[in-house]
Enzyme design. Structure first.
Site, short mmCIF file in Angstrom:
data_model
loop_
_atom_site.label_atom_id
_atom_site.label_comp_id
_atom_site.label_asym_id
_atom_site.label_seq_id
_atom_site.Cartn_x
_atom_site.Cartn_y
_atom_site.Cartn_z
NE ARG A 82 -3.28 2.40 2.70
CZ ARG A 82 -3.14 3.07 3.80
NH1 ARG A 82 -2.80 3.09 4.94
NH2 ARG A 82 -3.91 4.51 3.80
CG HIS A 126 -1.05 9.07 3.90
ND1 HIS A 126 -1.08 7.55 4.02
CD2 HIS A 126 -0.55 9.16 5.11
CE1 HIS A 126 -0.78 7.24 5.35
NE2 HIS A 126 -0.44 8.35 6.02
CD GLU A 171 -4.60 7.30 10.08
OE1 GLU A 171 -4.11 8.43 10.31
OE2 GLU A 171 -4.25 6.18 10.30
CG ASN A 296 -5.22 3.16 8.79
OD1 ASN A 296 -5.17 2.13 7.91
ND2 ASN A 296 -4.76 4.24 8.46
CE1 TYR A 298 -0.23 2.13 13.87
CE2 TYR A 298 -2.14 3.18 12.85
CZ TYR A 298 -0.77 2.64 12.84
OH TYR A 298 -0.43 2.77 11.35
CD GLU A 357 -1.77 3.63 8.19
OE1 GLU A 357 -1.39 4.19 9.50
OE2 GLU A 357 -1.90 4.34 7.35
O1 IFM Z 1 2.46 7.18 10.38
C1 IFM Z 1 1.09 7.37 10.56
C2 IFM Z 1 0.59 7.02 9.09
O2 IFM Z 1 0.79 8.31 8.29
C3 IFM Z 1 -1.11 7.25 9.52
N1 IFM Z 1 -1.54 6.39 10.54
C4 IFM Z 1 -0.69 5.99 11.65
C5 IFM Z 1 0.50 6.09 11.29
C6 IFM Z 1 1.33 6.04 12.80
O3 IFM Z 1 1.12 7.37 13.56
#
Ligand code: IFM
Length: 449
Positions: A82, A126, A171, A296, A298, A357
């Site tokens: 990606r 992005h 995002e 994404n 985290y 992500e």
């Molecule tokens: O580095 C970023 C990315 O650009 C977008 N998502 C989160 C990642 C980590 O913070």
């Protein structure tokens, strides 16, 4: 055999095992071959905006080293990659005069990937908006949505014969909130109304570009990537459930509801104190059927209601911090399964998911030319297992993209945070594979065997 290895049977042979990156974070070469400036060039060169005043001028020099980096991907064994396209490389001032040399770079990257049997999936935005468009209001200006659709159509016309999966935005929450409310990201605006308007125009641009791309390339698979973070109430009390609901609106529903229900959550003004723009017909346009939703993930949050004499939002964040990454983000793998299962049940119109992500920054140490990043391996293993757990519960998940192939420019945090499974020495541009790279390679091999 580890628990995760036992669960690999759940991943179909068509599953996309990938790594992800983005243009400004890795490419460098910001003035080369006619690229125009983006909002991140200006922002990162403005004193005080990034850690140590760092910028993406050189980054990982991927613009010149893409071939070496794709060889690394081949060695890793990923089936997919990606990447994002830098809009100002294609249109240096955002619109009209297309820059053939800029397009040539992505043409070469796509061909090199395909020659290594790696399938590209492209993100169109992005965060590197052409600066010339910001000077006309950027995402605050509704026209930007139409200009974005033209750019998307150009990209699909140029690469659509070889690239079949497209992500409109990465995002949008970050574009809208970090870029226009908190001001931590470019363009650094701090204004609630501008933030909510920008979010709306980004959503509109997503939908208009989806329509334009579909009209140009009928076999294009199109989606959007949201950064989502599920919210747990501290306990089932009514006040804490209400707090969790508000935080869920802020983190997730601000974008999910318009995309998959065609309306904004009614609590949005409680959070921002302002209303989104009301343009007849927009909400129906925004609710375009999609081929996939990029997610994404985290971390997650546990929240409680604020004291009674205070406004209902912001809520109180009480997420346990016993296990955190170098970003200070709590590690909560079960939040990913919860998120995936909840989305499936709460949004009847939602398409299949791709985890676009997932990954973690840790304080890596290079010892005798090796990086033993055991915490990252544990993070990845736990999260891929969480994906498997959601699959068992019937959720359709088509891919997992690890963030990130290599350490790179972490926006306002400069080069201080390393998310890669390949270490980058920024003085020499030497790449060193970390233990997590070897671990992911082994996992992919097992999954595909
Ligand atoms: O580095 C970023 C990315 O650009 C977008 N998502 C989160 C990642 C980590 O913070």
């Amino acid at each position: 055999m580890t628990n995760l290895e036992k669960k690999l049977i759940l991943f179909p042979p068509t599953f996309q095992w990938g790594v992800a990156s983005s243009a400004y974070q890795v490419e460098g070469a910001v003035t080369e071959d006619g690229r125009g400036p983006s909002i991140w060039d200006l922002f990162s060169h403005t004193p005080g905006k990034t850690v140590l005043g760092e910028n993406g001028n050189i980054a990982c020099d991927h613009y010149h080293r893409y071939s070496e980096d794709i060889s690394l991907m081949k060695n890793l064994g990923v089936t997919h990659y990606r990447l994002s396209v830098s809009w100002p490389r294609i249109f240096p001032t955002g619109r009209q005069k297309m820059n053939v040399k800029g397009l040539g770079f992505y043409d070469r990257v796509v061909d090199t990937l395909l020659s290594h049997n790696i399938t590209p999936i492209i993100t169109l935005y992005h965060w590197d908006l052409p600066l010339a468009l910001q000077e006309q209001g950027g995402w605050q200006n509704r026209d930007t949505a139409y200009t974005f659709a033209d750019y998307a159509e150009t990209m699909v016309s140029a690469l659509g014969d070889r690239v079949k999966q497209w992500i409109t935005h990465n995002e949008p929450w970050c574009t809208a909130y970090l870029g226009h409310f908190s001001g931590e990201h470019a363009p650094g605006i701090k204004n609630a109304q501008v933030s909510v308007d920008a979010a709306h125009h980004v959503l509109l641009s997503h939908a208009l570009s989806t329509m334009a791309m579909r009209a140009t390339q009928s076999d294009a698979k199109i989606g959007i990537t949201l950064n989502l973070s599920p919210v747990y109430p501290k306990d089932p009390s009514q006040e804490n459930q209400k707090a969790a609901r508000l935080q869920d609106v802020f983190n997730n529903r601000w974008f999910l509801d318009p995309l998959f229900k065609g309306e904004y959550p009614e609590e949005l003004p409680t959070i921002f104190g302002v209303n989104p723009p009301e343009n007849a017909g927009d909400m129906e346009i925004i609710r375009q059927p999609l081929d996939f939703l990029g997610i994404n993930y985290y971390s997650a949050q546990v929240v409680a209601a604020p004291p009674r004499d205070q406004e209902p939002w912001p809520v109180v964040n009480i997420t346990p911090k016993d296990r955190v990454t170098a970003m200070g983000w709590p590690v909560i793998p079960e939040g990913l399964s919860k998120l995936l299962v909840d989305l499936y049940t709460q949004y009847p119109e939602i398409p299949p998911f791709i985890i676009t992500e997932n990954g973690a920054a840790y304080e890596d140490v290079v010892e005798d030319g090796k990086i033993h990043d055991t915490e990252r391996i544990l993070y990845l293993s736990d999260h891929i297992e969480a994906v498997a757990d959601a699959m068992v519960q019937g959720v359709n998940i088509q891919g997992y993209y690890l963030w990130s192939l290599m350490d790179n420019f972490e926006w306002a945090l400069g080069y201080s945070k390393r998310f890669g499974i390949v270490h980058v020495n920024y003085s020499t541009q030497e790449r060193i594979v970390k233990d997590s790279f070897l671990w992911y390679r082994h996992l992919i091999r097992k999954a595909l065997s």
